[in-house]
Motif scaffolding. Structure first.
Motif, short mmCIF file in Angstrom:
data_model
loop_
_atom_site.label_atom_id
_atom_site.label_comp_id
_atom_site.label_asym_id
_atom_site.label_seq_id
_atom_site.Cartn_x
_atom_site.Cartn_y
_atom_site.Cartn_z
N UNK A 54 17.64 1.74 2.97
CA UNK A 54 18.00 1.69 1.54
C UNK A 54 17.79 0.30 0.95
N UNK A 55 17.49 -0.68 1.81
CA UNK A 55 17.34 -2.07 1.38
C UNK A 55 15.92 -2.29 0.80
N UNK A 56 15.81 -2.08 -0.50
CA UNK A 56 14.49 -2.13 -1.15
C UNK A 56 13.77 -3.46 -0.92
N UNK A 57 14.50 -4.57 -1.04
CA UNK A 57 13.85 -5.89 -0.85
C UNK A 57 13.39 -6.05 0.59
N UNK A 63 7.21 -4.32 5.18
CA UNK A 63 6.26 -3.21 5.33
C UNK A 63 4.84 -3.71 5.67
N UNK A 64 4.50 -4.89 5.16
CA UNK A 64 3.16 -5.43 5.45
C UNK A 64 2.99 -5.88 6.89
N UNK A 65 4.09 -6.02 7.59
CA UNK A 65 4.03 -6.45 9.00
C UNK A 65 3.72 -5.26 9.92
N UNK A 109 6.81 2.21 0.07
CA UNK A 109 6.44 2.97 1.27
C UNK A 109 5.52 4.13 0.89
N UNK A 110 5.89 4.84 -0.15
CA UNK A 110 5.06 5.99 -0.57
C UNK A 110 3.67 5.52 -0.98
#
Ligand code: DC
Length: 226
Positions: A54-57, A63-65, A109-110
């Motif tokens: 749930x932690x958007x930041x 995600x890029x990792x 993510x989507x």
């Protein structure tokens, strides 16, 4: 390039999508893409880092990792590779399913996964299953099927699957989890689970796998000549 065919199968958790889609893909000699497994891989990766789904930041920062690879073994089983590591077995838990449902509501993510899924369909004939394949990922899919079953039947099937793995699940708990997942997946802002207008609905509550497969092949045969 010759035409690529795509069959989109959407539906709620536990409707039997992956079992059916995998067999169908094998029979048609198409590539099977279980998109839920991709969301699960993201959830698993963030979980290892201790980032809440749930932690958007936190999710956008890490995600890029993540580099996701998809490979197939000789049985056509889809393997998920997380930064070079095969995590196919690790992502198959109720907990990761639940976290995948939460992380899948994150726009970043989507967005990342959308391109990845479309890329596979550009290169291969696919049977792709998920929640938003017919509505968002492949809106021009040749055939769209919405597989569903009552929450009780889905919970019962899940309990049997878990029991076969030696676990002793509580039916009430599994049913509550399924209901929660249905709620989350249908109420998120982006690409929620819903039936595409041109999708054919198939309620599998009273059907076995062979009956579902036969009916799906009939539906496909009505739409395309393969
Ligand atoms: O199908 P599954 O249970 O493995 O999927 C896990 C979660 O991933 C599901 O609850 C919602 C998300 N998901 C999604 O948002 N879009 C997809 N196309 C596939 C799965």
């Amino acid at each position: 390039m010759s035409k690529r065919y795509s069959i989109a199968i959407d539906g709620p958790a536990g409707a039997g999508k992956s079992t059916i889609a995998r067999q169908l893909a094998a029979e048609l000699n198409f590539r099977y893409v279980d998109t839920g497994a991709i969301y699960r891989t993201v959830a698993y990766f963030l979980d290892l880092l201790g980032i809440s789904p749930k932690d958007t930041d936190g999710v956008s920062r890490y995600i890029d990792e993540l580099t996701i690879g998809i490979t197939y073994d000789e049985d056509g089983l889809q393997h998920m590779i997380m930064n070079g590591m095969d995590v196919t077995g690790d992502i198959r838990t109720q907990e990761i399913g639940q976290k995948a449902s939460l992380v899948s509501a994150q726009p970043v993510v989507r967005e990342v996964l959308l391109d990845m899924q479309r890329e596979v369909a550009r290169e291969h004939n696919v049977v792709m299953d998920g929640r938003d394949i017919g509505t968002v990922v492949l809106p021009n899919a040749d055939v769209k099927i919405f597989l569903t079953a009552s929450a009780e039947v889905r919970a019962d099937r899940r309990c049997k699957e878990l029991a076969a793995k030696g676990q002793k699940p509580s039916f009430e708990k599994v049913l509550a989890e399924i209901r929660q997942r249905d709620y989350q997946d249908t109420h998120r802002a982006i690409a929620p689970l819903k039936m595409a207008r041109d999708s054919v609905k198939l309620d599998t509550s009273e059907m076995n796998v062979q009956e579902v497969l036969a009916e799906m092949k009939r539906i496909i045969g009505e739409k395309v000549t393969l």
